[in-house]
Enzyme design. Structure first.
Site, PDB file in Angstrom:
ATOM      1  N   PHE A  53    -133.928 -14.728  33.199  1.00 38.13           N
ATOM      2  CA  PHE A  53    -133.572 -15.167  31.846  1.00 38.13           C
ATOM      3  C   PHE A  53    -132.427 -14.370  31.228  1.00 38.13           C
ATOM      4  O   PHE A  53    -131.885 -14.774  30.206  1.00 38.13           O
ATOM      5  CB  PHE A  53    -134.796 -15.093  30.924  1.00 38.13           C
ATOM      6  CG  PHE A  53    -135.128 -13.690  30.467  1.00 38.13           C
ATOM      7  CD1 PHE A  53    -134.455 -13.123  29.385  1.00 38.13           C
ATOM      8  CD2 PHE A  53    -136.083 -12.916  31.112  1.00 38.13           C
ATOM      9  CE1 PHE A  53    -134.743 -11.828  28.959  1.00 38.13           C
ATOM     10  CE2 PHE A  53    -136.373 -11.620  30.700  1.00 38.13           C
ATOM     11  CZ  PHE A  53    -135.691 -11.078  29.614  1.00 38.13           C
TER      12      PHE A  53
ATOM     13  N   LYS B 140    -132.370 -23.291  40.427  1.00 40.73           N
ATOM     14  CA  LYS B 140    -133.565 -23.343  39.565  1.00 40.73           C
ATOM     15  C   LYS B 140    -133.340 -22.306  38.474  1.00 40.73           C
ATOM     16  O   LYS B 140    -133.526 -21.114  38.676  1.00 40.73           O
ATOM     17  CB  LYS B 140    -134.815 -23.005  40.385  1.00 40.73           C
ATOM     18  CG  LYS B 140    -136.122 -23.516  39.832  1.00 40.73           C
ATOM     19  CD  LYS B 140    -136.538 -22.942  38.500  1.00 40.73           C
ATOM     20  CE  LYS B 140    -137.206 -21.602  38.546  1.00 40.73           C
ATOM     21  NZ  LYS B 140    -137.473 -21.054  37.193  1.00 40.73           N
TER      22      LYS B 140
ATOM     23  N   GLU C 151    -136.834 -20.862  33.213  1.00 38.13           N
ATOM     24  CA  GLU C 151    -137.380 -21.865  32.283  1.00 38.13           C
ATOM     25  C   GLU C 151    -137.206 -21.411  30.830  1.00 38.13           C
ATOM     26  O   GLU C 151    -137.333 -22.208  29.909  1.00 38.13           O
ATOM     27  CB  GLU C 151    -138.852 -22.161  32.602  1.00 38.13           C
ATOM     28  CG  GLU C 151    -139.826 -21.006  32.450  1.00 38.13           C
ATOM     29  CD  GLU C 151    -139.884 -20.094  33.681  1.00 38.13           C
ATOM     30  OE1 GLU C 151    -138.881 -20.018  34.426  1.00 38.13           O
ATOM     31  OE2 GLU C 151    -140.926 -19.452  33.877  1.00 38.13           O
TER      32      GLU C 151
ATOM     33  N   SER D 272    -137.685 -10.136  38.361  1.00 30.36           N
ATOM     34  CA  SER D 272    -138.431  -8.880  38.286  1.00 30.36           C
ATOM     35  C   SER D 272    -138.920  -8.473  39.683  1.00 30.36           C
ATOM     36  O   SER D 272    -139.002  -9.307  40.593  1.00 30.36           O
ATOM     37  CB  SER D 272    -139.621  -9.055  37.342  1.00 30.36           C
ATOM     38  OG  SER D 272    -140.462 -10.047  37.859  1.00 30.36           O
TER      39      SER D 272
ATOM     40  N   CYS E  72    -130.140  -5.652  34.245  1.00 33.55           N
ATOM     41  CA  CYS E  72    -130.689  -4.842  35.335  1.00 33.55           C
ATOM     42  C   CYS E  72    -129.859  -3.581  35.514  1.00 33.55           C
ATOM     43  O   CYS E  72    -130.251  -2.670  36.218  1.00 33.55           O
ATOM     44  CB  CYS E  72    -130.730  -5.638  36.623  1.00 33.55           C
ATOM     45  SG  CYS E  72    -129.102  -5.947  37.259  1.00 33.55           S
TER      46      CYS E  72
ATOM     47  N   GLU F  94    -139.886  -0.360  34.045  1.00 33.16           N
ATOM     48  CA  GLU F  94    -138.759  -1.089  33.458  1.00 33.16           C
ATOM     49  C   GLU F  94    -139.224  -1.681  32.121  1.00 33.16           C
ATOM     50  O   GLU F  94    -140.162  -2.478  32.094  1.00 33.16           O
ATOM     51  CB  GLU F  94    -138.311  -2.204  34.399  1.00 33.16           C
ATOM     52  CG  GLU F  94    -137.129  -2.969  33.851  1.00 33.16           C
ATOM     53  CD  GLU F  94    -136.642  -4.079  34.789  1.00 33.16           C
ATOM     54  OE1 GLU F  94    -137.481  -4.840  35.287  1.00 33.16           O
ATOM     55  OE2 GLU F  94    -135.423  -4.161  34.996  1.00 33.16           O
TER      56      GLU F  94
HETATM   57  P1  NAD Z   1    -139.021 -13.112  36.526  1.00 38.64           P
HETATM   58  O1  NAD Z   1    -139.317 -12.474  37.822  1.00 38.64           O
HETATM   59  O2  NAD Z   1    -140.133 -13.262  35.557  1.00 38.64           O
HETATM   60  O3  NAD Z   1    -138.450 -14.601  36.751  1.00 38.64           O
HETATM   61  C1  NAD Z   1    -137.357 -14.844  37.591  1.00 38.64           C
HETATM   62  C2  NAD Z   1    -137.486 -16.248  38.160  1.00 38.64           C
HETATM   63  O4  NAD Z   1    -138.654 -16.331  38.963  1.00 38.64           O
HETATM   64  C3  NAD Z   1    -137.595 -17.324  37.099  1.00 38.64           C
HETATM   65  O5  NAD Z   1    -136.775 -18.402  37.470  1.00 38.64           O
HETATM   66  C4  NAD Z   1    -139.067 -17.682  37.098  1.00 38.64           C
HETATM   67  O6  NAD Z   1    -139.283 -19.051  36.834  1.00 38.64           O
HETATM   68  C5  NAD Z   1    -139.522 -17.346  38.511  1.00 38.64           C
HETATM   69  N1  NAD Z   1    -140.890 -16.787  38.565  1.00 38.64           N
HETATM   70  C6  NAD Z   1    -141.394 -15.805  37.769  1.00 38.64           C
HETATM   71  N2  NAD Z   1    -142.649 -15.505  38.146  1.00 38.64           N
HETATM   72  C7  NAD Z   1    -142.944 -16.299  39.205  1.00 38.64           C
HETATM   73  C8  NAD Z   1    -144.099 -16.447  40.031  1.00 38.64           C
HETATM   74  N3  NAD Z   1    -145.196 -15.716  39.853  1.00 38.64           N
HETATM   75  N4  NAD Z   1    -144.058 -17.365  41.016  1.00 38.64           N
HETATM   76  C9  NAD Z   1    -142.948 -18.117  41.218  1.00 38.64           C
HETATM   77  N5  NAD Z   1    -141.834 -18.012  40.455  1.00 38.64           N
HETATM   78  C10 NAD Z   1    -141.824 -17.114  39.469  1.00 38.64           C
HETATM   79  O7  NAD Z   1    -137.788 -12.332  35.892  1.00 38.64           O
HETATM   80  P2  NAD Z   1    -137.203 -12.491  34.425  1.00 38.64           P
HETATM   81  O8  NAD Z   1    -138.183 -11.918  33.453  1.00 38.64           O
HETATM   82  O9  NAD Z   1    -136.707 -13.875  34.220  1.00 38.64           O
HETATM   83  O10 NAD Z   1    -135.897 -11.570  34.517  1.00 38.64           O
HETATM   84  C11 NAD Z   1    -135.878 -10.199  34.195  1.00 38.64           C
HETATM   85  C12 NAD Z   1    -135.947  -9.358  35.445  1.00 38.64           C
HETATM   86  O11 NAD Z   1    -134.843  -9.675  36.290  1.00 38.64           O
HETATM   87  C13 NAD Z   1    -135.837  -7.871  35.170  1.00 38.64           C
HETATM   88  O12 NAD Z   1    -136.784  -7.208  35.966  1.00 38.64           O
HETATM   89  C14 NAD Z   1    -134.423  -7.519  35.626  1.00 38.64           C
HETATM   90  O13 NAD Z   1    -134.239  -6.191  36.029  1.00 38.64           O
HETATM   91  C15 NAD Z   1    -134.253  -8.453  36.753  1.00 38.64           C
HETATM   92  N6  NAD Z   1    -132.852  -8.663  37.072  1.00 38.64           N
HETATM   93  C16 NAD Z   1    -132.369  -8.046  38.185  1.00 38.64           C
HETATM   94  C17 NAD Z   1    -131.033  -8.172  38.514  1.00 38.64           C
HETATM   95  C18 NAD Z   1    -130.500  -7.479  39.732  1.00 38.64           C
HETATM   96  O14 NAD Z   1    -129.330  -7.650  40.042  1.00 38.64           O
HETATM   97  N7  NAD Z   1    -131.304  -6.710  40.446  1.00 38.64           N
HETATM   98  C19 NAD Z   1    -130.169  -8.914  37.698  1.00 38.64           C
HETATM   99  C20 NAD Z   1    -130.697  -9.543  36.573  1.00 38.64           C
HETATM  100  C21 NAD Z   1    -132.057  -9.413  36.270  1.00 38.64           C
END
Ligand code: NAD
Length: 484
Positions: free
Chosen positions: A151, A175, A178, A228, A283, A384
């Site tokens: 997000f 994808k 959401e 994450s 991140c 984090e």
């Molecule tokens: P998230 O893991 O909650 O969601 C990421 C994606 O995965 C979304 O599209 C979501 O729909 C899907 N998703 C989430 N939980 C799921 C599950 N249990 N099963 C299947 N799909 C699932 O992450 P977020 O909260 O959207 O983003 C923030 C995180 O992203 C932070 O931890 C941040 O550090 C990380 N991030 C990392 C980088 C990097 O380069 N390492 C860059 C940007 C963000």
């Protein structure tokens, strides 16, 4: 008032999802719902994969330079719509409009970099590997790839992957998160205008069911994930189980060290951006501020003064430096960590909990928050938080800084401010994280270098963008050849 409902873009057309379940999209500055997002189902995924699979043979046979020309046109169209994309991005994500402009710029840079396909995708050859026998390897596209994205960067992150997959001859499904689907919808309107062949690029909205549909689909060759750490690990394992290529980038806990010889006044603006830019939802955001030895007093004083001057508000206001958190759950999570920090005995120097912006009383704002006297084992120093919360830890010397960096569970980024080349060298040589900033607070590699960490910050080996990404999206076919 009925809210707009987001659609999928499949086979060159906007189509409604087959789902009956929907979620909310927020304007986080106003605390208002602005759209409804379908939590897509397996049928949506199937439709997109079938379209992408059907488009693959012809797209693959399209010469790389011709494929690159689509990207040249797309780049121009993105430039024409630059401000419009940035405004949608801020409206749904909350970040300051200049941060959104920076994000759109970085998205476009990936399109630009990918147009170098005719030199970046080449293989290699060797004559006479044995008498009269030649050998060569060339890179072939593999089929359908997909990106699942977070997000915090609704525009850019999918484009760390998509242009490279596409220009290499694969077809693609995005994808979006959401929580923030509107930016990609805007971007895909532009994709539609540019007129890629049907099925080459597709967009499917949804949450877990769409993700699982992609992970399990036998016709999806590989997944690029950013999000994450727990989700990244899950994606990596499930791709392993289903035999897919995978690059899964996860969370971070980044340390920014300030040495006694640092130029503090020059450092302050970039330190503020590191910790509070994007409301700490990057991140690459600084999370632990580590002034070394005696510099702590001066640094804290100047850092707090600058934090107090930070203009927090609606990201669409040009004067705003920090916007709200992206959504209500996220605000709750960050407030929870502030409570934990207090309970663990850290000293709250600046408290952003009851921060309000008078014109936007319902916005999801948390003000800049600074904890001092943080011990490395406290949860605010290990987890984090992903918000505008700074944990100040005060190491005695460079060895303690490096120990602090390398004892976190993550290995994404680490930064140091110093005027000594020898100190900087020691730091960059010994720290684990993969992205290192020297007198830079946000160590973000540009599109032509790889982006990603290791340890719990990334599962897989080939990172986002950079030259190596062409390896992820292609298979090296080696031909050993003899003619009589
Ligand atoms: P998230 O893991 O909650 O969601 C990421 C994606 O995965 C979304 O599209 C979501 O729909 C899907 N998703 C989430 N939980 C799921 C599950 N249990 N099963 C299947 N799909 C699932 O992450 P977020 O909260 O959207 O983003 C923030 C995180 O992203 C932070 O931890 C941040 O550090 C990380 N991030 C990392 C980088 C990097 O380069 N390492 C860059 C940007 C963000």
């Amino acid at each position: 008032m009925t809210l707009p409902v987001m659609k999928n873009f499949i086979n060159g057309e906007w189509v409604a999802s087959k789902t009956t379940t929907f979620g909310d999209v927020w304007n986080p500055a106003k605390g208002e719902k602005i759209a409804s997002v379908p939590y897509g189902v397996k049928e949506d995924v199937d439709m997109a994969v079938q379209a992408a699979k059907a488009a693959f043979p012809e797209w693959r046979a399209t010469p790389p330079l011709t494929r690159a020309r689509y990207l040249f046109r797309l780049k121009e169209a993105f430039e024409e719509n630059f401000e419009a994309i940035a405004r949608v991005l801020t409206t749904e994500q909350g970040k300051a409009i200049d941060d959104s402009r920076g994000e759109v710029r970085r998205m476009i840079e990936n399109v630009e970099h990918a147009t170098g396909v005719t030199t970046l995708m080449t293989g290699y050859t060797l004559e006479d590997i044995a008498k009269g026998i030649d050998c060569y390897g060339h890179r072939q596209p593999m089929g359908v790839f997909a990106a699942i994205v977070p997000f915090n960067f609704p525009g850019m992150v999918a484009w760390w992957f998509l242009p490279y997959a596409l220009v290499s001859g694969n077809t693609f499904i995005v994808k979006p998160s959401e929580q923030v689907p509107m930016t990609q919808a805007k971007i895909f309107e532009i994709v539609e205008e540019v007129g890629f062949p049907e099925g080459v690029i597709n967009l499917v909205n949804g949450a877990h069911e769409v993700v699982n549909g992609l992970l399990d689909h036998p016709d999806v060759q590989g997944i690029s994930f950013v999000g994450s750490t727990p989700t990244a690990k899950y994606i990596y394992e499930r791709c392993g189980a289903t035999g897919k290529r995978v690059q899964a980038l996860g969370g971070a806990k980044n340390i920014v060290a300030v040495m006694p010889d640092a130029d503090i006044d020059a450092a302050i603006p970039s330190l503020i951006t590191s910790f509070f830019g994007c409301a700490g939802q990057r991140c690459l955001s600084g999370s632990i501020l580590a002034p070394v030895g005696d510099v702590a007093g001066e640094l804290k004083e100047k850092f707090i003064a600058a934090a107090k001057n930070l203009r927090v508000g609606n990201g669409l206001d040009e004067q705003t430096a920090m916007g709200p958190l992206a959504g209500p759950q996220h605000k709750k999570r960050v407030l929870g960590y502030i409570e934990k920090g207090i309970a663990e005995g850290a000293e709250l120097l600046m408290d952003g909990r009851n921060f309000t912006v008078p014109e936007f009383p319902n916005g999801f704002f948390v003000g800049p928050t600074i904890f001092d006297k943080v011990r490395p084992d406290m949860s605010i120093a290990t987890d984090e938080i992903f918000g505008p919360v700074v944990s100040v830890v005060n190491p005695k010397n460079l060895d303690e800084v490096i120990e602090l960096v390398n004892s976190r569970n993550y290995a994404n980024a680490a930064c140091i401010y110093t005027q000594s080349g020898a100190t900087a060298r020691e730091f960059k040589y010994r720290v684990n994280p993969s992205m290192v900033g020297i007198n830079i607070g946000v160590a973000a590699p540009m599109s032509f270098f790889p982006f990603g960490g290791h340890g719990n910050s990334m599962f897989g080996d080939i990172k986002g963008h950079g030259q190596e990404i062409f390896l992820f999206f292609t298979d090296m076919k080696v031909v050993i050849e003899r003619w009589y």
